[in-house]
Structures are given as structure tokens and as C-alpha cells.
Scaffold this motif. Structure first.
Motif, PDB file in Angstrom:
ATOM      1  N   ILE A  95      -2.698 -10.450  -0.994  1.00  0.00           N
ATOM      2  CA  ILE A  95      -1.452  -9.736  -1.264  1.00  0.00           C
ATOM      3  C   ILE A  95      -1.673  -8.919  -2.530  1.00  0.00           C
ATOM      4  N   LEU A  96      -1.474  -7.618  -2.433  1.00  0.00           N
ATOM      5  CA  LEU A  96      -1.723  -6.730  -3.567  1.00  0.00           C
ATOM      6  C   LEU A  96      -0.570  -6.831  -4.548  1.00  0.00           C
ATOM      7  N   ARG A  97      -0.877  -6.812  -5.820  1.00  0.00           N
ATOM      8  CA  ARG A  97       0.144  -7.031  -6.846  1.00  0.00           C
ATOM      9  C   ARG A  97       0.390  -5.850  -7.773  1.00  0.00           C
ATOM     10  N   SER A  98      -0.485  -4.850  -7.751  1.00  0.00           N
ATOM     11  CA  SER A  98      -0.309  -3.770  -8.728  1.00  0.00           C
ATOM     12  C   SER A  98       0.325  -2.536  -8.085  1.00  0.00           C
ATOM     13  N   PHE A  99       1.079  -1.819  -8.904  1.00  0.00           N
ATOM     14  CA  PHE A  99       1.687  -0.578  -8.446  1.00  0.00           C
ATOM     15  C   PHE A  99       0.613   0.466  -8.116  1.00  0.00           C
ATOM     16  N   GLU A 100      -0.508   0.435  -8.841  1.00  0.00           N
ATOM     17  CA  GLU A 100      -1.584   1.380  -8.595  1.00  0.00           C
ATOM     18  C   GLU A 100      -2.180   1.168  -7.200  1.00  0.00           C
ATOM     19  N   GLU A 101      -2.377  -0.098  -6.821  1.00  0.00           N
ATOM     20  CA  GLU A 101      -2.909  -0.376  -5.481  1.00  0.00           C
ATOM     21  C   GLU A 101      -1.918   0.073  -4.407  1.00  0.00           C
TER      22      GLU A 101
END
Length: 139
Positions: A95-101
Motif C-alpha cells: 500500500i503506497l503511503r506518499s503523495f509523490e507515489e
């Protein structure tokens, strides 16, 4: 006309590059997770980039299952009049957690198909990918 040049062999294994090429041309598959020892199957629309698969999900059992058991499978196929193919990816969900990703995945054109909130982004990394092309029996 069939894409399989060898009509003597109606089942042709695909190599890893061919599998990724077909996944890159597709956008709908079936995600398999495990919950309490039982497999669960979910339709997901997805995009691929750099030999990874990405999809969005709303909060719920799918995300909970992947948080506990990140090992998953994804099956994608296409059936035509005289031929078909199927690709199965076994791997791990993150599960991706960063806004950049999330912004990077959005830039790939990943949009939900169903108008429900899908704020979570998931990345699938393959540890095995297999596929086959089939010549179908004429009816």
C-alpha cells in the motif's frame, strides 16, 4: 487469424517480456488475496509501469487482507474469436503511503471505474509471472 503461428501446438507458453507486454495493453484483472485461509477474488482496473502493477482501492476487506497477507496473485486474460491469452502474476502488494507515489501513478492515467471513493494506491511487485497463448476450437 490466430496470433499463434504454430497451429500444431494450441498452447504456447509466454516468456516474461511477452507477459509484461500483454499486461501493459490491458487494464482489467482479477486480484486474489487470502483472508482467514480462504482465497478472495476482486476485479481491479490497473496500470503498469516499470514491471509493476498499480491499482486504487477504497477502504475495506481487500486492503485489510493485503496488510496482513501481502502475498497476492493477479490474473489477466483476453478471449478473441479464435485465440486467447492468460497471464498470472504472483507477488506482493504494498500500500503506497506518499503523495509523490500517488501523483506518479495518477500521471499514468489510473482512474477508478466505479464512482466510489478510492483513496488508497497499491503496488504489486511480481516474484513470478507466467502466461500462455491459446488457439481456440472453432464452434
Amino acid at each position: 487469424m490466430s496470433e499463434n503461428p504454430n497451429t500444431d501446438d494450441p498452447i504456447v507458453p509466454l516468456d516474461e517480456d511477452q507477459c509484461w507486454d500483454l499486461l501493459g495493453k490491458s487494464n482489467l484483472g482479477r486480484l486474489v488475496t487470502v483472508a482467514e485461509g480462504r482465497p478472495e477474488i476482486y476485479p481491479v482496473n490497473f496500470v503498469t509501469d516499470e514491471r509493476r502493477v498499480y491499482f486504487r482501492s477504497g477502504a475495506g476487506s481487500k486492503l485489510s487482507e493485503m496488510a496482513v497477507h501481502p502475498e497476492v496473485a493477479l490474473q489477466v486474460d483476453e478471449i478473441r474469436e479464435d485465440s486467447a491469452w492468460s497471464v498470472v502474476l504472483h507477488g506482493y502488494a504494498r500500500i503506497l503511503r506518499s503523495f509523490e507515489e500517488a501523483a506518479r501513478i495518477d500521471a499514468l492515467g489510473l482512474m477508478p471505474w466505479v464512482p466510489t471513493p478510492k483513496f488508497d494506491y497499491v503496488e504489486l511487485t511480481a516474484n513470478e509471472i507466467t502466461g500462455m497463448r491459446l488457439i481456440l476450437v472453432e464452434h
